[in-house]
Design a protein around this motif. Structure first.
Motif, PDB file in Angstrom:
ATOM      1  N   MET A   1       0.993  -1.307  -0.020  1.00 28.18           N
ATOM      2  CA  MET A   1      -0.002   0.021  -0.118  1.00 28.18           C
ATOM      3  C   MET A   1       0.833   1.149  -0.063  1.00 28.18           C
ATOM      4  SD  MET A   1      -2.892   0.950   2.754  1.00 28.18           S
ATOM      5  CE  MET A   1      -3.822  -0.601   2.628  1.00 28.18           C
ATOM      6  N   SER A   2       0.633   2.161  -0.988  1.00 23.94           N
ATOM      7  CA  SER A   2       1.307   3.181  -1.033  1.00 23.94           C
ATOM      8  C   SER A   2       1.175   4.257   0.101  1.00 23.94           C
ATOM      9  CB  SER A   2       0.944   4.105  -2.442  1.00 23.94           C
ATOM     10  OG  SER A   2      -0.325   4.807  -2.093  1.00 23.94           O
ATOM     11  N   LYS A   3       2.215   5.293   0.409  1.00 27.41           N
ATOM     12  CA  LYS A   3       2.149   6.002   1.623  1.00 27.41           C
ATOM     13  C   LYS A   3       0.812   6.957   1.473  1.00 27.41           C
ATOM     14  CE  LYS A   3       6.681   6.173   3.167  1.00 27.41           C
ATOM     15  NZ  LYS A   3       8.089   7.071   3.308  1.00 27.41           N
ATOM     16  N   ARG A   4       0.466   7.567   0.389  1.00 28.97           N
ATOM     17  CA  ARG A   4      -0.559   8.410  -0.118  1.00 28.97           C
ATOM     18  C   ARG A   4      -1.978   7.678   0.222  1.00 28.97           C
ATOM     19  NH1 ARG A   4      -4.110   9.602  -4.184  1.00 28.97           N
ATOM     20  NH2 ARG A   4      -2.868   8.149  -5.348  1.00 28.97           N
ATOM     21  N   ILE A   5      -2.209   6.466   0.043  1.00 29.53           N
ATOM     22  CA  ILE A   5      -3.378   5.644   0.129  1.00 29.53           C
ATOM     23  C   ILE A   5      -3.284   5.298   1.739  1.00 29.53           C
ATOM     24  CG2 ILE A   5      -4.436   3.350  -0.119  1.00 29.53           C
ATOM     25  CD1 ILE A   5      -3.211   3.468  -3.011  1.00 29.53           C
ATOM     26  N   GLU A   6      -2.440   5.368   2.379  1.00 29.89           N
ATOM     27  CA  GLU A   6      -2.309   4.761   3.684  1.00 29.89           C
ATOM     28  C   GLU A   6      -2.592   5.972   4.663  1.00 29.89           C
ATOM     29  OE1 GLU A   6      -1.138   2.304   7.292  1.00 29.89           O
ATOM     30  OE2 GLU A   6      -2.059   2.196   5.364  1.00 29.89           O
ATOM     31  N   LYS A   7      -2.202   7.247   4.253  1.00 27.38           N
ATOM     32  CA  LYS A   7      -2.357   8.321   4.712  1.00 27.38           C
ATOM     33  C   LYS A   7      -4.067   8.609   4.687  1.00 27.38           C
ATOM     34  CE  LYS A   7       1.947  10.837   4.647  1.00 27.38           C
ATOM     35  NZ  LYS A   7       2.506  12.167   3.806  1.00 27.38           N
ATOM     36  N   LYS A   8      -4.633   8.626   3.569  1.00 31.69           N
ATOM     37  CA  LYS A   8      -6.059   8.681   3.447  1.00 31.69           C
ATOM     38  C   LYS A   8      -6.930   7.734   4.260  1.00 31.69           C
ATOM     39  CE  LYS A   8      -7.872   9.520  -0.830  1.00 31.69           C
ATOM     40  NZ  LYS A   8      -8.036   9.385  -2.093  1.00 31.69           N
ATOM     41  N   ARG A   9      -6.435   6.267   4.383  1.00 36.46           N
ATOM     42  CA  ARG A   9      -6.951   5.636   5.224  1.00 36.46           C
ATOM     43  C   ARG A   9      -7.169   5.852   6.635  1.00 36.46           C
ATOM     44  NH1 ARG A   9      -6.621   0.248   7.525  1.00 36.46           N
ATOM     45  NH2 ARG A   9      -4.373   0.354   7.838  1.00 36.46           N
ATOM     46  N   ILE A  10      -5.936   6.323   7.154  1.00 35.44           N
ATOM     47  CA  ILE A  10      -5.910   6.870   8.463  1.00 35.44           C
ATOM     48  C   ILE A  10      -6.700   7.911   8.865  1.00 35.44           C
ATOM     49  CG2 ILE A  10      -4.404   7.436  10.081  1.00 35.44           C
ATOM     50  CD1 ILE A  10      -2.047   5.683   8.941  1.00 35.44           C
ATOM     51  N   ARG A  11      -6.656   8.890   7.939  1.00 33.29           N
ATOM     52  CA  ARG A  11      -7.351   9.932   8.148  1.00 33.29           C
ATOM     53  C   ARG A  11      -8.886   9.807   7.973  1.00 33.29           C
ATOM     54  NH1 ARG A  11      -6.458  16.196   5.518  1.00 33.29           N
ATOM     55  NH2 ARG A  11      -8.068  17.165   6.910  1.00 33.29           N
ATOM     56  N   LYS A  12      -9.444   8.932   7.293  1.00 31.81           N
ATOM     57  CA  LYS A  12     -10.633   8.486   7.132  1.00 31.81           C
ATOM     58  C   LYS A  12     -11.182   7.866   8.399  1.00 31.81           C
ATOM     59  CE  LYS A  12     -14.541   8.382   4.794  1.00 31.81           C
ATOM     60  NZ  LYS A  12     -15.098   9.501   4.487  1.00 31.81           N
ATOM     61  N   LEU A  13     -10.464   6.998   8.902  1.00 32.76           N
ATOM     62  CA  LEU A  13     -10.673   6.277   9.908  1.00 32.76           C
ATOM     63  C   LEU A  13     -10.838   7.233  11.001  1.00 32.76           C
ATOM     64  CD1 LEU A  13     -11.043   3.378  11.298  1.00 32.76           C
ATOM     65  CD2 LEU A  13      -8.283   3.554  11.764  1.00 32.76           C
ATOM     66  N   ILE A  14      -9.935   8.224  11.469  1.00 32.90           N
ATOM     67  CA  ILE A  14     -10.247   9.331  12.382  1.00 32.90           C
ATOM     68  C   ILE A  14     -11.523   9.987  12.257  1.00 32.90           C
ATOM     69  CG2 ILE A  14      -9.027  11.254  13.328  1.00 32.90           C
ATOM     70  CD1 ILE A  14      -6.421   9.873  12.443  1.00 32.90           C
ATOM     71  N   GLU A  15     -11.903  10.258  11.086  1.00 32.17           N
ATOM     72  CA  GLU A  15     -12.851  11.292  10.678  1.00 32.17           C
ATOM     73  C   GLU A  15     -14.178  10.382  10.859  1.00 32.17           C
ATOM     74  OE1 GLU A  15     -12.196  12.523   6.700  1.00 32.17           O
ATOM     75  OE2 GLU A  15     -11.327  14.183   7.354  1.00 32.17           O
ATOM     76  N   ASN A  16     -14.261   8.984  10.923  1.00 35.40           N
ATOM     77  CA  ASN A  16     -15.366   8.274  10.766  1.00 35.40           C
ATOM     78  C   ASN A  16     -15.604   8.048  12.581  1.00 35.40           C
ATOM     79  OD1 ASN A  16     -16.025   7.883   8.137  1.00 35.40           O
ATOM     80  ND2 ASN A  16     -14.747   6.198   7.951  1.00 35.40           N
ATOM     81  N   THR A  17     -14.309   7.844  13.214  1.00 35.72           N
ATOM     82  CA  THR A  17     -14.526   7.728  14.723  1.00 35.72           C
ATOM     83  C   THR A  17     -15.079   9.194  15.389  1.00 35.72           C
ATOM     84  OG1 THR A  17     -12.713   6.228  14.630  1.00 35.72           O
ATOM     85  CG2 THR A  17     -13.114   7.308  16.680  1.00 35.72           C
ATOM     86  N   ILE A  18     -14.742  10.239  14.908  1.00 35.39           N
ATOM     87  CA  ILE A  18     -15.099  11.488  15.329  1.00 35.39           C
ATOM     88  C   ILE A  18     -16.772  11.398  15.070  1.00 35.39           C
ATOM     89  CG2 ILE A  18     -15.161  14.039  15.095  1.00 35.39           C
ATOM     90  CD1 ILE A  18     -12.220  13.700  14.188  1.00 35.39           C
ATOM     91  N   LYS A  19     -17.238  10.795  13.783  1.00 36.06           N
ATOM     92  CA  LYS A  19     -18.643  11.066  13.711  1.00 36.06           C
ATOM     93  C   LYS A  19     -19.391   9.991  14.450  1.00 36.06           C
ATOM     94  CE  LYS A  19     -18.390  12.098   8.779  1.00 36.06           C
ATOM     95  NZ  LYS A  19     -18.338  11.752   7.420  1.00 36.06           N
ATOM     96  N   THR A  20     -18.827   8.919  14.744  1.00 41.41           N
ATOM     97  CA  THR A  20     -19.350   7.864  15.736  1.00 41.41           C
ATOM     98  C   THR A  20     -19.662   8.378  16.819  1.00 41.41           C
ATOM     99  OG1 THR A  20     -18.229   6.188  14.534  1.00 41.41           O
ATOM    100  CG2 THR A  20     -18.841   5.551  16.731  1.00 41.41           C
ATOM    101  N   VAL A  21     -18.715   9.185  17.442  1.00 43.13           N
ATOM    102  CA  VAL A  21     -18.940   9.806  19.039  1.00 43.13           C
ATOM    103  C   VAL A  21     -19.872  11.042  18.835  1.00 43.13           C
ATOM    104  CG1 VAL A  21     -17.028   8.579  20.044  1.00 43.13           C
ATOM    105  CG2 VAL A  21     -16.768  10.825  19.305  1.00 43.13           C
TER     106      VAL A  21
END
Length: 198
Positions: A1-21
């Motif tokens: 997995m490229s660094k760019r894709i990994e960064k997008k995945r991590i950021r999306k995970l953070i944003e989804n967690t913020i929405k969850t709470v």
């Protein structure tokens, strides 16, 4: 997995967690050397993607990267909940930062009045960290972000870095306090009488 894709995945995970709470805190990617941080002036959660994956690999107990990031996210949101306290401490934090820039660590560690500021900074940080973890625990209980076991493991791992630095500096501080007490203690005088004490 490229660094760019990994960064997008991590950021999306953070944003989804913020929405969850059900919170609204913006996010950003920043190379700070700190896995995740909360900027209380901007009211924004930042992640250093390279550091967060490295910090995850340093965990003694194996947890999924996804669980690790989710837990750190609600921890940073715990700081966001405590934002007013962070803002009210800002003037003192600025004073401490200025003093540290003015006096190098090697100089501070030889003078009690200077090194006491290092201890104060540690204690402020630890108090803010504990509060953020307590707030995160409440969020986790309400929204079931990760299991309690995973939460406990990540909290212990995160707090250990703060406590290790604090305890190391506390040894230096106690040495300086002891040296200061020795200076203040009056020298006992013995009256010479020629008599041998019984």
């Amino acid at each position: 997995m490229s660094k760019r894709i990994e960064k997008k995945r991590i950021r999306k995970l953070i944003e989804n967690t913020i929405k969850t709470v059900q919170m609204k805190v913006p996010t950003g990617i920043q190379r700070t050397g700190v896995n995740m941080s909360y900027d209380y002036i901007e009211d924004r959660v930042y992640v250093d993607c390279e550091r967060v994956t490295k910090a995850h690999s340093e965990m003694k107990a194996p947890v999924l990267l996804e669980e690790y990031i989710k837990t750190l996210t609600i921890h940073e949101l715990g700081h966001a909940i405590d934002r007013d306290s962070l803002l009210s401490s800002m003037n003192r934090m600025i004073e401490i930062a200025k003093l540290k820039r003015k006096h190098a660590f090697i100089e501070r560690r030889e003078k009690l009045e200077l090194f006491s500021v290092d201890i104060e900074a540690h204690e402020m940080d630890i108090e803010f960290e504990k509060t953020a973890w307590n707030n995160a625990r409440l969020l986790n209980k309400k929204y079931h972000v990760v299991s309690e076991e995973v939460f406990d493991q990540i909290e212990a791992h995160s707090m250990s870095s703060y406590m290790n630095f604090y305890e190391k500096d506390l040894i230096t501080y106690k040495r300086l306090v002891a040296a200061e007490r020795m200076k203040e203690r009056p020298i006992e005088t013995i009256e010479i009488t020629g008599q041998i004490p019984v």
